[in-house]
Design an enzyme around this catalytic site. Structure first.
Site, PDB file in Angstrom:
ATOM      1  N   ALA A  54       1.525 -65.342  14.921  1.00 25.49           N
ATOM      2  CA  ALA A  54       2.194 -65.900  13.748  1.00 25.49           C
ATOM      3  C   ALA A  54       3.681 -66.015  14.100  1.00 25.49           C
ATOM      4  CB  ALA A  54       1.982 -64.997  12.541  1.00 25.49           C
TER       5      ALA A  54
ATOM      6  N   SER B 125      10.877 -62.239   9.796  1.00 24.50           N
ATOM      7  CA  SER B 125       9.552 -62.085  10.408  1.00 24.50           C
ATOM      8  C   SER B 125       8.481 -62.374   9.372  1.00 24.50           C
ATOM      9  CB  SER B 125       9.409 -60.675  10.988  1.00 24.50           C
ATOM     10  OG  SER B 125       8.260 -60.582  11.797  1.00 24.50           O
ATOM     11  N   ASN B 126       7.257 -61.912   9.584  1.00 27.42           N
ATOM     12  CA  ASN B 126       6.155 -62.087   8.637  1.00 27.42           C
ATOM     13  C   ASN B 126       5.207 -60.894   8.795  1.00 27.42           C
ATOM     14  OD1 ASN B 126       3.978 -62.752  10.629  1.00 27.42           O
ATOM     15  ND2 ASN B 126       5.437 -64.374  11.126  1.00 27.42           N
ATOM     16  N   PRO B 127       4.251 -60.736   7.864  1.00 23.92           N
ATOM     17  CA  PRO B 127       3.447 -59.494   7.879  1.00 23.92           C
ATOM     18  C   PRO B 127       2.283 -59.469   8.868  1.00 23.92           C
ATOM     19  CG  PRO B 127       3.241 -60.663   5.772  1.00 23.92           C
ATOM     20  CD  PRO B 127       3.943 -61.578   6.700  1.00 23.92           C
TER      21      PRO B 127
END
Ligand code: C5P
Length: 222
Positions: free
Chosen positions: A91, A24-26
């Site tokens: 995102a 995933s990403n932040p």
């Protein structure tokens, strides 16, 4: 008299290897959530497709919670034909594991070189089905953001793209403030000064309303 129908995506996606591990990403989802909220305040009919996030549902809007890029694509495909404008601020994870294990993989069985594959490009997929919808994308980059944003706008056949520098302190992913520019297909560039995500979202929606919908109030629409 129909209100303007607006589809907004926000947050990250999660691409699971097994029930407890993912890529995933932040992204916190705050920018897209605030855009959806600003559109709602303007009287638009808003559907927010939200990846995993702590953020609450928006009162008076439809909030659809999804996990993976594939889920987000399915949800977007459901609403896209009936929407006037899509603002794709999620995102979306670029990659996902090729193989998913339904059971937690034991530590000594973890593959340290797992096979990955690209996730579906939601915006590109929808742009091929575009009729009269306005498509607005996001380009989150750590460098050369304007250059990459323009390339993305063209390659994904967008009407506009938000150029967003991420990775610097106090702006971008998870921060409460942000700095964005909006690039239009005509080449026009609108510089939105650094501000809270809620103020930026309101300014962005005001600008989009004036530019693409002639500033009409939703109730003026036939
Ligand atoms: O290709 P890139 O990720 O840089 O483009 C960013 C834009 O494309 C964003 O609007 C993002 O939400 C969207 N995107 C998408 N599907 C993906 C990856 C990005 O719709 N798989």
């Amino acid at each position: 008299m129909k209100p303007i129908k607006c589809l907004v995506t926000a947050g990250p996606t999660r691409e699971y290897f097994d029930p407890v591990r993912y890529i995933s990403n932040p992204s916190s989802g705050k920018m897209g959530w605030n855009i959806a909220n600003a559109a709602k305040q303007k009287g638009w009919d808003v559907t927010l497709i939200l990846g995993p996030s702590q953020l609450p549902d928006i009162d008076g809007a439809t909030t659809v919670r999804v996990v993976s890029a594939a889920d987000m694509l399915s949800a977007c495909e459901k609403y896209f034909p009936h929407t006037d404008i899509l603002i794709m601020s999620a995102a979306v994870s670029d990659v996902r594991p090729k193989v998913y294990s339904g059971q937690k993989i034991k530590k000594d069985k973890i593959d340290f070189n797992p096979q990955l594959e690209p996730t579906p490009d939601i915006l590109k997929t929808l742009s091929l089905k575009k009729k009269s919808q306005i498509l607005v994308g996001f380009a989150a980059e750590t460098h050369d953001v304007m250059h990459y944003a323009e390339e993305k706008m063209k390659s994904k056949n967008l009407d506009a793209i938000v150029a967003n520098t991420v990775g610097s302190e106090g702006s971008g992913f998870a921060a409460d403030e942000n700095k964005i520019d909006l690039i239009l297909r005509s080449g026009e560039i609108v510089d939105f000064h650094k501000a809270s995500k809620s103020r930026l979202a309101a300014s962005l929606i005001d600008f989009i309303s004036a530019k693409f919908f002639g500033g009409r109030r939703p109730q003026d629409r036939q």
